[in-house]
Design an enzyme around this catalytic site. Structure first.
Site: not given
Length: 298
Positions: A50, A141, A171, A209
């Site tokens: 993001t 991640y 995540k 998240i």
């Protein structure tokens, strides 16, 4: 390593505010942070997808970390930093910077070109990153759609827990969280990476998240709260609304440019256009995003 790891609930993977020339607008960050704190967001993730990490050089990424740290502390916002996605020497520099600045946790992607083919290879990579920030909790991640790294996550998780004391989880999307449900011990957890927050909370994964945590925090909190309280019918109605909005917004272009447009329309925070190589939405497409938000009274 820090004695406790207590970053739970909603984490906002923050956008990087930019002007029309693609330069970072650091002056927007204090207002942005106050908005997130008011919405009871637990922490920010700096340098995620993001935040367009891949479009910034290492010095710019460090400067963004410093800017968020400056405003986050007084607002009781914790700061997580995504250090991966560059050459290993630069990843190490990012991790060392995070260590020096005493952020609350770091997260890393895998190597993106010489991609790991085995869990052993991936854990070895994380060990190098961990060595550069030995006092910080480390998260992985997992984003195979973008990284191309799609290993056996359960095997990786077990090995990482054995070999990296700082490893605290990852995540990932809901299906990965489901695979790891019986492995999440000693405070380790899976942060849900997308907007499917009701189904995730129903399965016990209530930390996330997700980009929507920036734009629709109240709606997200209601979905999670209602699900955990057992009011599944009400939660499903709100989840359906969130799904429809995300689908309606993101169908007009690439995800980050669309979500940046929605962020400005909903919150008034000027996060600006994306940086190249991503392209901003033109005015007709922005109007369509606005129409979607109006349809759902946002």
């Amino acid at each position: 390593m820090q004695d406790t790891f207590n970053i739970y609930g909603l984490v906002a993977p923050v956008f990087t505010p930019l002007d029309e020339e693609g330069e970072i607008k650091f002056d927007i960050i204090p207002k942005y942070a106050k908005y997130l704190a008011k919405e009871n967001i637990t922490a920010v993730l700096v340098g995620g997808t993001t935040g367009e990490f891949a479009s910034f050089n290492t010095q710019e990424r460090k400067s963004l970390v410093d800017a968020w740290l400056k405003v986050a502390g007084p607002l009781n916002l914790k700061v997580m930093v995504q250090v991966g996605g560059a050459s290993l020497p630069d990843v190490i520099k990012m991790a060392q910077h995070a260590e020096k600045r005493k952020v609350d946790a770091i997260m890393t992607l895998p190597e993106l070109y010489f991609r790991p083919k085995t869990a052993e290879h991936l854990v070895s990579y994380l060990e190098v990153v961990n060595k550069a920030a030995p006092s910080l909790p480390l998260l992985y991640y997992h984003f195979p759609m973008m990284t191309g790294v799609n290993l056996n996550v359960t095997e990786f998780f077990k090995l990482a827990c054995m070999r990296i004391p700082n490893f605290m989880g990852l995540k990932a999307d809901l299906h990965v969280a489901a695979e790891l449900s019986d492995q999440l011990k000693c405070g380790k957890l899976t942060y849900i990476a997308n907007h499917m927050l009701g189904p995730s909370a129903l399965m016990g994964h209530d930390s996330s998240i997700a980009t929507v945590n920036n734009i629709f925090p109240s709606l997200v909190k209601d979905i999670v709260r209602l699900t955990k309280c057992g009011e599944v019918v009400k939660a499903k109605k709100l989840q359906d609304k969130l799904n429809s909005m995300v689908n309606g917004i993101s169908c007009y272009g690439d995800f980050v440019p669309c979500m940046k447009a929605a962020m400005e329309l909903v919150t008034g925070i000027e996060v600006g256009p994306p940086r190249m190589p991503q392209k901003p939405l033109n005015e007709p497409l922005k109007k369509r995003v606005e129409d979607v938000l109006k349809m759902y009274k946002y």
